[in-house]
Scaffold this motif. Structure first.
Motif, PDB file in Angstrom:
ATOM      1  N   SER A   1       0.809  -1.219   0.000  1.00 21.00           N
ATOM      2  CA  SER A   1       0.000   0.000   0.000  1.00 21.00           C
ATOM      3  C   SER A   1       0.844   1.272   0.000  1.00 21.00           C
ATOM      4  O   SER A   1       0.503   2.248  -0.668  1.00 21.00           O
ATOM      5  N   LEU A   2       1.964   1.249   0.746  1.00 20.53           N
ATOM      6  CA  LEU A   2       2.721   2.480   0.956  1.00 20.53           C
ATOM      7  C   LEU A   2       4.050   2.534   0.213  1.00 20.53           C
ATOM      8  O   LEU A   2       4.449   3.604  -0.261  1.00 20.53           O
ATOM      9  N   LEU A   3       4.722   1.402   0.116  1.00 20.01           N
ATOM     10  CA  LEU A   3       6.083   1.426  -0.425  1.00 20.01           C
ATOM     11  C   LEU A   3       6.172   1.076  -1.909  1.00 20.01           C
ATOM     12  O   LEU A   3       6.973   1.672  -2.635  1.00 20.01           O
ATOM     13  N   VAL A   4       5.370   0.117  -2.363  1.00 19.74           N
ATOM     14  CA  VAL A   4       5.462  -0.282  -3.770  1.00 19.74           C
ATOM     15  C   VAL A   4       5.187   0.888  -4.721  1.00 19.74           C
ATOM     16  O   VAL A   4       5.904   1.043  -5.718  1.00 19.74           O
ATOM     17  N   PRO A   5       4.185   1.754  -4.461  1.00 16.93           N
ATOM     18  CA  PRO A   5       4.029   2.926  -5.346  1.00 16.93           C
ATOM     19  C   PRO A   5       5.280   3.803  -5.393  1.00 16.93           C
ATOM     20  O   PRO A   5       5.607   4.368  -6.444  1.00 16.93           O
ATOM     21  N   LEU A   6       5.999   3.895  -4.246  1.00  9.09           N
ATOM     22  CA  LEU A   6       7.242   4.666  -4.238  1.00  9.09           C
ATOM     23  C   LEU A   6       8.318   3.974  -5.058  1.00  9.09           C
ATOM     24  O   LEU A   6       9.083   4.633  -5.784  1.00  9.09           O
ATOM     25  N   TYR A   7       8.396   2.637  -4.942  1.00  9.34           N
ATOM     26  CA  TYR A   7       9.366   1.887  -5.734  1.00  9.34           C
ATOM     27  C   TYR A   7       9.121   2.110  -7.232  1.00  9.34           C
ATOM     28  O   TYR A   7      10.054   2.343  -8.004  1.00  9.34           O
ATOM     29  N   ILE A   8       7.852   2.019  -7.627  1.00  6.12           N
ATOM     30  CA  ILE A   8       7.510   2.174  -9.042  1.00  6.12           C
ATOM     31  C   ILE A   8       7.832   3.581  -9.520  1.00  6.12           C
ATOM     32  O   ILE A   8       8.424   3.777 -10.590  1.00  6.12           O
ATOM     33  N   THR A   9       7.455   4.573  -8.713  1.00 13.78           N
ATOM     34  CA  THR A   9       7.729   5.963  -9.083  1.00 13.78           C
ATOM     35  C   THR A   9       9.228   6.203  -9.214  1.00 13.78           C
ATOM     36  O   THR A   9       9.687   6.850 -10.168  1.00 13.78           O
ATOM     37  N   GLY A  10      10.007   5.685  -8.266  1.00 14.31           N
ATOM     38  CA  GLY A  10      11.451   5.848  -8.337  1.00 14.31           C
ATOM     39  C   GLY A  10      12.052   5.173  -9.550  1.00 14.31           C
ATOM     40  O   GLY A  10      12.952   5.730 -10.212  1.00 14.31           O
ATOM     41  N   THR A  11      11.565   3.971  -9.869  1.00 16.05           N
ATOM     42  CA  THR A  11      12.069   3.255 -11.043  1.00 16.05           C
ATOM     43  C   THR A  11      11.767   4.014 -12.321  1.00 16.05           C
ATOM     44  O   THR A  11      12.635   4.158 -13.206  1.00 16.05           O
ATOM     45  N   VAL A  12      10.532   4.512 -12.440  1.00 17.68           N
ATOM     46  CA  VAL A  12      10.162   5.287 -13.628  1.00 17.68           C
ATOM     47  C   VAL A  12      11.011   6.550 -13.728  1.00 17.68           C
ATOM     48  O   VAL A  12      11.436   6.945 -14.825  1.00 17.68           O
ATOM     49  N   ALA A  13      11.288   7.192 -12.583  1.00 11.16           N
ATOM     50  CA  ALA A  13      12.108   8.408 -12.585  1.00 11.16           C
ATOM     51  C   ALA A  13      13.512   8.107 -13.102  1.00 11.16           C
ATOM     52  O   ALA A  13      14.060   8.848 -13.934  1.00 11.16           O
ATOM     53  N   VAL A  14      14.107   7.010 -12.631  1.00 16.29           N
ATOM     54  CA  VAL A  14      15.453   6.642 -13.075  1.00 16.29           C
ATOM     55  C   VAL A  14      15.457   6.336 -14.566  1.00 16.29           C
ATOM     56  O   VAL A  14      16.348   6.792 -15.310  1.00 16.29           O
ATOM     57  N   ILE A  15      14.467   5.576 -15.033  1.00 21.48           N
ATOM     58  CA  ILE A  15      14.397   5.246 -16.460  1.00 21.48           C
ATOM     59  C   ILE A  15      14.201   6.501 -17.299  1.00 21.48           C
ATOM     60  O   ILE A  15      14.822   6.665 -18.364  1.00 21.48           O
ATOM     61  N   SER A  16      13.365   7.435 -16.819  1.00 17.76           N
ATOM     62  CA  SER A  16      13.139   8.684 -17.549  1.00 17.76           C
ATOM     63  C   SER A  16      14.421   9.496 -17.658  1.00 17.76           C
ATOM     64  O   SER A  16      14.720  10.076 -18.710  1.00 17.76           O
ATOM     65  N   VAL A  17      15.192   9.528 -16.575  1.00 10.97           N
ATOM     66  CA  VAL A  17      16.467  10.252 -16.603  1.00 10.97           C
ATOM     67  C   VAL A  17      17.433   9.598 -17.588  1.00 10.97           C
ATOM     68  O   VAL A  17      18.109  10.276 -18.371  1.00 10.97           O
ATOM     69  N   LEU A  18      17.488   8.272 -17.573  1.00 12.11           N
ATOM     70  CA  LEU A  18      18.380   7.565 -18.499  1.00 12.11           C
ATOM     71  C   LEU A  18      17.997   7.826 -19.954  1.00 12.11           C
ATOM     72  O   LEU A  18      18.863   8.018 -20.819  1.00 12.11           O
ATOM     73  N   ILE A  19      16.698   7.831 -20.224  1.00 14.64           N
ATOM     74  CA  ILE A  19      16.237   8.123 -21.586  1.00 14.64           C
ATOM     75  C   ILE A  19      16.609   9.551 -21.971  1.00 14.64           C
ATOM     76  O   ILE A  19      17.062   9.819 -23.099  1.00 14.64           O
ATOM     77  N   SER A  20      16.451  10.487 -21.037  1.00 14.09           N
ATOM     78  CA  SER A  20      16.826  11.875 -21.301  1.00 14.09           C
ATOM     79  C   SER A  20      18.322  11.993 -21.592  1.00 14.09           C
ATOM     80  O   SER A  20      18.746  12.754 -22.471  1.00 14.09           O
ATOM     81  N   LEU A  21      19.126  11.225 -20.857  1.00 15.42           N
ATOM     82  CA  LEU A  21      20.575  11.243 -21.086  1.00 15.42           C
ATOM     83  C   LEU A  21      20.924  10.710 -22.474  1.00 15.42           C
ATOM     84  O   LEU A  21      21.852  11.207 -23.133  1.00 15.42           O
ATOM     85  N   VAL A  22      20.190   9.691 -22.912  1.00 16.79           N
ATOM     86  CA  VAL A  22      20.415   9.160 -24.257  1.00 16.79           C
ATOM     87  C   VAL A  22      20.152  10.235 -25.307  1.00 16.79           C
ATOM     88  O   VAL A  22      20.946  10.428 -26.243  1.00 16.79           O
ATOM     89  N   PHE A  23      19.021  10.951 -25.159  1.00 15.56           N
ATOM     90  CA  PHE A  23      18.712  12.019 -26.116  1.00 15.56           C
ATOM     91  C   PHE A  23      19.734  13.152 -26.009  1.00 15.56           C
ATOM     92  O   PHE A  23      20.096  13.767 -27.025  1.00 15.56           O
ATOM     93  N   TRP A  24      20.181  13.427 -24.802  1.00 19.38           N
ATOM     94  CA  TRP A  24      21.191  14.473 -24.610  1.00 19.38           C
ATOM     95  C   TRP A  24      22.481  14.099 -25.339  1.00 19.38           C
ATOM     96  O   TRP A  24      23.072  14.901 -26.060  1.00 19.38           O
ATOM     97  N   ARG A  25      22.916  12.859 -25.179  1.00 19.40           N
ATOM     98  CA  ARG A  25      24.142  12.400 -25.821  1.00 19.40           C
ATOM     99  C   ARG A  25      24.002  12.342 -27.343  1.00 19.40           C
ATOM    100  O   ARG A  25      24.993  12.443 -28.072  1.00 19.40           O
ATOM    101  N   SER A  26      22.755  12.181 -27.811  1.00 24.93           N
ATOM    102  CA  SER A  26      22.540  12.096 -29.261  1.00 24.93           C
ATOM    103  C   SER A  26      22.371  13.457 -29.915  1.00 24.93           C
ATOM    104  O   SER A  26      22.148  13.540 -31.125  1.00 24.93           O
ATOM    105  N   GLY A  27      22.473  14.529 -29.117  1.00 22.82           N
ATOM    106  CA  GLY A  27      22.473  15.866 -29.697  1.00 22.82           C
ATOM    107  C   GLY A  27      21.355  16.783 -29.260  1.00 22.82           C
ATOM    108  O   GLY A  27      21.381  17.978 -29.569  1.00 22.82           O
ATOM    109  N   SER A  28      20.349  16.262 -28.557  1.00 22.31           N
ATOM    110  CA  SER A  28      19.275  17.134 -28.070  1.00 22.31           C
ATOM    111  C   SER A  28      19.816  18.054 -26.975  1.00 22.31           C
ATOM    112  O   SER A  28      20.713  17.670 -26.219  1.00 22.31           O
ATOM    113  N   ILE A  29      19.253  19.245 -26.892  1.00 26.54           N
ATOM    114  CA  ILE A  29      19.757  20.237 -25.941  1.00 26.54           C
ATOM    115  C   ILE A  29      18.701  20.503 -24.877  1.00 26.54           C
ATOM    116  O   ILE A  29      17.592  20.951 -25.187  1.00 26.54           O
TER     117      ILE A  29
END
Length: 236
Positions: free
Chosen positions: A18-46
């Protein structure tokens, strides 16, 4: 009223889910979103450009990840606790009301968590590097009030839909969820066929409150359906 509160406590006994799994999921999505952003950054997006911001704000990852878990949580909450609740003397009506109250409390909890994370994101200028994780269109594009409404109604809808599927399983076995799924598909197809001739006019007149009204209707129908199914269910 005491049995309603007892049902809420019964649901909240599984604190990690009830309390922790939503936080785990949110944190995982945040990390994946950052990694995807880094990929676009490295590929030339500003970071900070209009293209970067618009593309980042279309990220729906948090929605997909949470909805899947929440529907499952709604199913598990009813399917696993209903027999135990009845054995403790809870009435079927009180169980349904307590389950709805637990769903609302869970929705408020997740909405407040995402509101805090949005506040941190905005205060740090999107995590100091222009990463858009919670300031996205799906969550209201940085508007705190919209985020609260979207997340609360979205979470409550997901949990209540999961709950009615579980109630159908308790009442009719495996055939119950299949009947509901088939009925939903039929209703959606009929609605699409009816709306197609007026689709352009409906799209032009669309208002956000339509989605809120739809969510409210789904929550009410799901809760009423859960009670109607559970009132005649045989505890196995």
């Amino acid at each position: 009223m005491s049995t309603v509160i007892a049902t809420v406590k019964l649901h909240t006994n599984q604190r990690e889910q009830s309390l922790l799994v939503p936080l785990y999921i949110t944190g995982t999505v945040a990390v994946i979103s950052v990694l995807i952003s880094l990929v676009f950054w490295r590929s030339g997006s500003i970071p900070g450009t209009d293209e970067w911001i618009q593309g980042s704000q279309f990220n729906p990852g948090i929605g997909y990840a949470l909805v899947g878990f929440l529907v499952y949580a709604g199913v598990a909450a009813v399917a696993t606790t209903f027999p135990f609740a009845l054995s403790l003397g809870t009435s079927r009506r009180a169980f349904t009301a307590g389950t709805l109250l637990w769903q609302a409390l869970t929705a408020a909890y997740i909405a407040l968590i995402l509101l805090v994370l949005l506040g941190v994101e905005l205060a740090t200028d999107h995590w100091f590097f222009g990463f858009y994780i919670f300031d996205i269109f799906l969550l209201g594009a940085g508007d705190p009030l919209r985020l609260l409404a979207i997340v609360f109604l979205g979470v409550l809808t997901s949990l209540s839909v999961g709950g009615v599927f579980a109630a159908a399983w308790v009442r009719f076995g495996a055939r119950g969820p299949q009947f509901i799924a088939a009925g939903l598909v039929l209703v959606i197809l009929v609605a699409v066929l009816v709306a197609i001739p007026s689709f352009a006019a409906l799209a032009a007149a669309f208002e956000l409150w339509w989605l809120a009204a739809l969510a409210g209707g789904v929550i009410l129908l799901s809760s009423a359906g859960s009670w109607l199914l559970l009132r005649r269910a045989i505890v196995r």
